[in-house]
Write an enzyme that holds these catalytic residues in place. Structure first.
Site, PDB file in Angstrom:
ATOM      1  N   ASN A   1     100.836  54.207  36.042  1.00 38.33           N
ATOM      2  CA  ASN A   1     100.707  55.449  35.282  1.00 38.33           C
ATOM      3  C   ASN A   1     101.772  55.478  34.197  1.00 38.33           C
ATOM      4  O   ASN A   1     101.865  54.499  33.430  1.00 38.33           O
ATOM      5  CB  ASN A   1     100.606  56.699  36.162  1.00 38.33           C
ATOM      6  N   ASP A   2     102.563  56.498  34.096  1.00 30.03           N
ATOM      7  CA  ASP A   2     103.403  56.743  32.914  1.00 30.03           C
ATOM      8  C   ASP A   2     104.140  55.534  32.343  1.00 30.03           C
ATOM      9  O   ASP A   2     104.713  54.744  33.092  1.00 30.03           O
ATOM     10  CB  ASP A   2     104.514  57.734  33.256  1.00 30.03           C
TER      11      ASP A   2
ATOM     12  N   GLN B   1     105.272  53.111  35.459  1.00 34.82           N
ATOM     13  CA  GLN B   1     105.136  53.496  36.857  1.00 34.82           C
ATOM     14  C   GLN B   1     104.133  52.541  37.485  1.00 34.82           C
ATOM     15  O   GLN B   1     102.993  52.416  36.995  1.00 34.82           O
ATOM     16  CB  GLN B   1     104.630  54.943  36.963  1.00 34.82           C
TER      17      GLN B   1
ATOM     18  N   TRP C   1      97.720  55.203  43.257  1.00 32.94           N
ATOM     19  CA  TRP C   1      99.138  55.547  43.188  1.00 32.94           C
ATOM     20  C   TRP C   1      99.788  55.318  44.555  1.00 32.94           C
ATOM     21  O   TRP C   1      99.188  55.594  45.589  1.00 32.94           O
ATOM     22  CB  TRP C   1      99.261  57.012  42.759  1.00 32.94           C
TER      23      TRP C   1
ATOM     24  N   PHE D   1     110.626  57.120  40.256  1.00 40.44           N
ATOM     25  CA  PHE D   1     109.733  57.846  39.360  1.00 40.44           C
ATOM     26  C   PHE D   1     110.129  57.642  37.901  1.00 40.44           C
ATOM     27  O   PHE D   1     111.103  56.969  37.591  1.00 40.44           O
ATOM     28  CB  PHE D   1     109.753  59.340  39.714  1.00 40.44           C
ATOM     29  N   SER D   2     109.415  58.317  37.019  1.00 44.42           N
ATOM     30  CA  SER D   2     109.528  58.061  35.585  1.00 44.42           C
ATOM     31  C   SER D   2     110.909  58.301  35.014  1.00 44.42           C
ATOM     32  O   SER D   2     111.705  59.065  35.563  1.00 44.42           O
ATOM     33  CB  SER D   2     108.528  58.946  34.841  1.00 44.42           C
TER      34      SER D   2
ATOM     35  N   ARG E   1     112.505  65.879  37.711  1.00 42.26           N
ATOM     36  CA  ARG E   1     112.158  64.474  37.477  1.00 42.26           C
ATOM     37  C   ARG E   1     112.019  64.094  36.009  1.00 42.26           C
ATOM     38  O   ARG E   1     112.008  64.923  35.132  1.00 42.26           O
ATOM     39  CB  ARG E   1     110.868  64.128  38.219  1.00 42.26           C
ATOM     40  N   ASP E   2     111.873  62.790  35.820  1.00 46.82           N
ATOM     41  CA  ASP E   2     111.527  62.152  34.544  1.00 46.82           C
ATOM     42  C   ASP E   2     112.636  62.285  33.491  1.00 46.82           C
ATOM     43  O   ASP E   2     112.393  62.775  32.375  1.00 46.82           O
ATOM     44  CB  ASP E   2     110.200  62.721  33.997  1.00 46.82           C
TER      45      ASP E   2
HETATM   46  C1  FRU Z   1     103.635  62.077  35.589  1.00 51.18           C
HETATM   47  C2  FRU Z   1     104.327  61.926  36.939  1.00 51.18           C
HETATM   48  C3  FRU Z   1     105.808  62.083  36.754  1.00 51.18           C
HETATM   49  C4  FRU Z   1     106.367  61.293  37.887  1.00 51.18           C
HETATM   50  C5  FRU Z   1     105.404  60.156  37.970  1.00 51.18           C
HETATM   51  C6  FRU Z   1     105.242  59.587  39.337  1.00 51.18           C
HETATM   52  O1  FRU Z   1     102.468  61.395  35.454  1.00 51.18           O
HETATM   53  O2  FRU Z   1     103.821  62.860  37.848  1.00 51.18           O
HETATM   54  O3  FRU Z   1     106.228  63.410  36.693  1.00 51.18           O
HETATM   55  O4  FRU Z   1     107.657  60.855  37.635  1.00 51.18           O
HETATM   56  O5  FRU Z   1     104.170  60.625  37.493  1.00 51.18           O
HETATM   57  O6  FRU Z   1     104.525  58.412  39.303  1.00 51.18           O
END
Ligand code: FRU
Length: 688
Positions: free
Chosen positions: A231-232, A248, A256, A291-292, A352-353
């Protein structure tokens, strides 16, 4: 002359080798101690006390067992489990040696769950005085617990002393991993701590299984994982002459799962090279996922900031660094923003992120969060990247002028950039409600143009807009190129829907990166100019009438891995545009809709159906004004992706499309009136 050159060359090579750790036998001997890698096949040179350390632990450890690859060096390593029963205890002491060079001893370690009872010590000549200790702090019972990874016993404070290495097992328990595995002690070690078991396992899995992925929906000029789920985009950056993009990543399935950071690099945003997995959830503070996050360069190192999710699902901020850009060492201070540093009303369940950037000589970190139940962004400040202070919340979500910006989701994946002198804040709000044709997706990506007040943390903006009006665009992130460009990438997919490639062993890709500019009070985006190097087989068309209800096709303008540019004079047509990925039953329609003044992307008949909350409706649209009655399109197709740019980057719409192989037709159409195809050009995009 020749001989001189050879000698000179040899001296140079030796100087270089000694700088990185050794030059043949002479230098090696100077630094090492006897049987430091157990390559004699016994404990010769070591003194064992107690019952934990026996020759058996060396001699049987020739091969990997039970499908586990121990990741040892040479032919032998010391395996505590093979040496004696788990409850055995004892010590193993090396011969004395003078600690020279940088004083660091790199070695491989595995097992040793109880780090206060099982460890490796640098001790004095007496064999007793413990000077420094290194245990398997990365130990993770659930994964690769026996497998060796490289760590450093840092004796730099003790160089010049006569020392010994002592391996200690005081763990008399029988509950598993109460012994220690070690190998390959290297004195004057100049490398870094290295792949932990989980990184090793992930890379191994990717290498051994990627061939199984079904290629039918693969893309050719977009980043996607070799196998498994992504993902991200994370850590999008320029470092050491390469463009770095992390993502990710869950290599083990196309869904996931515990997040790793996959890694690719490029010189031009188009051709990417896969690199080893950069981060794995292998530490206590990130055992539920890395995570991101983002990347910055500082002091010649690449720093990856990410969210460590611990076993209690607490999300706290961490970082890892790399000198070469490929192997990362997590900070010993992680998590560097912990629960005590949460702002008022925040919880570690949603924090997060991290996006890190420098402004006015100060480091800032923006994290997505929820404050008393409502999404917001938290700003932190630091002078040294390790110690962070909470500054404040960036968004005034209770602003009555912007009621729908108050959401119960999180403003995920923030990014910050200065584009043409304008401060731009980007983020991905979960569950942002639709407003006209904007934010039609359940989850959106928005940008705000305004000013960051560094004292309060507030971002005061005069523009809040959608970045991409299509279906499949999330978690956008920006980076700065040395030539001054701000380049954005994003996940070219979306949550809460089905993923047709999942059955093929992979899911997720990144958009074609876009250059950002700011003009006419809004953000413009156009594909990185490097894509033009990959154009082949140009086919041009000039002015053609498109009669109501009819279609126009141009010989040679077709294909599904192409760039297509054209302008249409909308005339009196209600709808005028193009059908791409067109075949006998499938088509994806992209057109100007005169009644609503929008460009519409319609995938109702595109191919494999995508369902789920995010697949609400089969069209997406953006408001666009005609310029002298004309609308300009630039469309990129890549087998299963479609990226549409309108009026030189005024708007963009992105979608995944799963048509059949034969669906390569392209036709221009007009409905409810006549239109004119002003001109068109198509290129195949060929990345060999
Ligand atoms: C966004 C998200 C982030 C998180 C990540 C986990 O797509 O939900 O907020 O860090 O994906 O994979």
């Amino acid at each position: 002359m020749k001989i001189k050159k050879i000698i000179f060359g040899f001296v140079c090579v030796c100087l270089f080798l000694s700088a990185i750790g050794g030059c043949g036998d002479a230098t090696d001997k100077e630094y090492t101690f006897r049987n430091a890698g157990f390559e004699i096949g016994t404990l010769t040179g070591w003194t064992a006390e107690g019952t934990a350390f026996t020759n058996k632990g060396v001699s049987v450890a020739l091969k990997d067992k039970n499908g586990v690859r121990y990741n040892y060096e040479g032919d032998f390593f010391f395996s505590g489990a093979e040496s004696a029963a788990g409850n055995a205890t004892g010590t193993l002491l090396s011969e004395p040696f003078k600690l020279k060079g940088n004083g660091k001893i790199g070695f491989l370690i595995g097992a040793g769950k109880n780090t206060s009872k099982c460890y490796v010590a640098l001790v004095g000549e007496d064999g007793e005085t413990e000077l420094e200790v290194r245990a398997n702090y990365e130990f993770d019972e659930n994964d690769m617990a026996d497998v060796l990874h490289r760590v450093i016993l840092d004796g730099s404070k003790h160089t010049g002393k006569t020392v010994r290495v002592k391996i200690v097992d005081k763990d008399a328990g029988i509950d598993g991993y109460n012994y220690i595995n070690v190998d390959d002690f290297i004195v004057n070690y100049h490398g870094s701590e290295s792949p932990t078991g989980k990184i090793f396992l992930a890379n191994n899995y990717i290498e051994e299984n990627s061939y199984k992925v079904n290629k039918r929906y693969r893309l050719s000029y977009h980043v996607m994982p070799q196998i498994g789920w992504c993902n991200d985009p994370n850590g999008f950056s320029y470092f050491g002459g390469n463009i770095h993009l992390f993502y990710q990543y869950h290599p083990y399935s196309s869904a996931w799962g515990p997040m790793h950071w996959g890694h690719v690099t490029s010189k031009d945003f188009i051709k990417w090279e896969y690199r080893p997995v950069a981060l794995a959830p292998d530490s206590g503070y990130d055992s539920n996922g890395c995570f991101s996050g983002s990347a910055i360069e500082n002091d010649g190192k690449l720093y990856l900031f990410y969210t460590g999710v611990n076993a209690g699902d607490k999300q706290l901020q961490c970082f890892a660094t790399s000198s070469d850009g490929f192997t990362f060492v997590k900070s010993g201070r992680n998590p560097v923003i912990n629960e005590r540093q949460l702002g008022p009303g925040m919880t570690a369940a949603d924090f997060r992120d991290p996006y890190v950037f420098k402004k006015g000589g100060v480091w800032y970190l923006i994290a997505g969060t929820r404050v008393s139940g409502y999404g917001n962004l938290a700003l932190y400040r630091s002078a040294n990247l390790s110690e962070w202070q909470f500054v404040g919340y960036m968004l005034n979500v209770s602003d009555p002028a912007a009621p729908n910006y108050r959401l119960t989701g999180v403003y995920e994946c923030p990014a910050y950039a200065v584009v043409d002198g304008h401060e731009i804040l980007i983020c991905s709000p979960q569950n942002l409600s639709a407003k006209g044709t904007e934010f039609e997706n359940v989850h959106s990506v928005v940008y705000m143009a305004g000013k960051l007040d560094a004292a309060t943390g507030k971002f005061v903006y005069d523009k809040f807009g959608e970045i991409d009006g299509g279906f499949d665009f999330y978690a956008a992130q920006t980076m700065n190129m040395p030539d001054g460009r701000t380049v954005m990438t994003a996940w070219m997919q979306m949550w809460d829907r089905t993923f047709p490639t999942a059955a093929d062993g992979w899911a997720g890709a990144m958009i074609l990166p876009r250059e950002l500019s700011y003009k006419n009070g809004r953000l413009y985006q156009s594909p990185v100019r490097e894509i033009e190097k990959y154009r082949k087989n140009e086919v041009k068309a000039s002015r053609r009438e498109i009669v109501d209800g009819a279609t126009v096709s141009v010989n040679g303008i077709d294909g599904d891995t192409i760039e297509l540019e054209f302008s249409i004079e909308a005339g009196n047509a209600e709808r005028s545009g193009v059908r791409v990925f067109a075949g006998t039953i499938h088509e994806t329609r992209i057109y100007y809709d005169a009644a609503t003044g929008t460009v519409v992307l319609d995938r109702s008949r595109s191919g494999v159906k995508i369902s789920g909350a995010e697949a609400n409706g089969s069209t997406r649209s953006v408001k666009v004004a005609l310029e002298n009655g004309v609308i300009k399109f630039r469309i990129f197709l890549d087998n299963t992706s479609c990226e549409v740019f309108v009026n030189d980057g005024f708007a963009a719409l992105t979608a995944n499309i799963y048509a059949d192989d034969a669906d390569t037709g392209i036709e221009f159409f007009a409905e409810g009136g006549n239109a004119v195809l002003v001109n068109a050009v198509k290129y195949d995009i060929v990345v060999s």
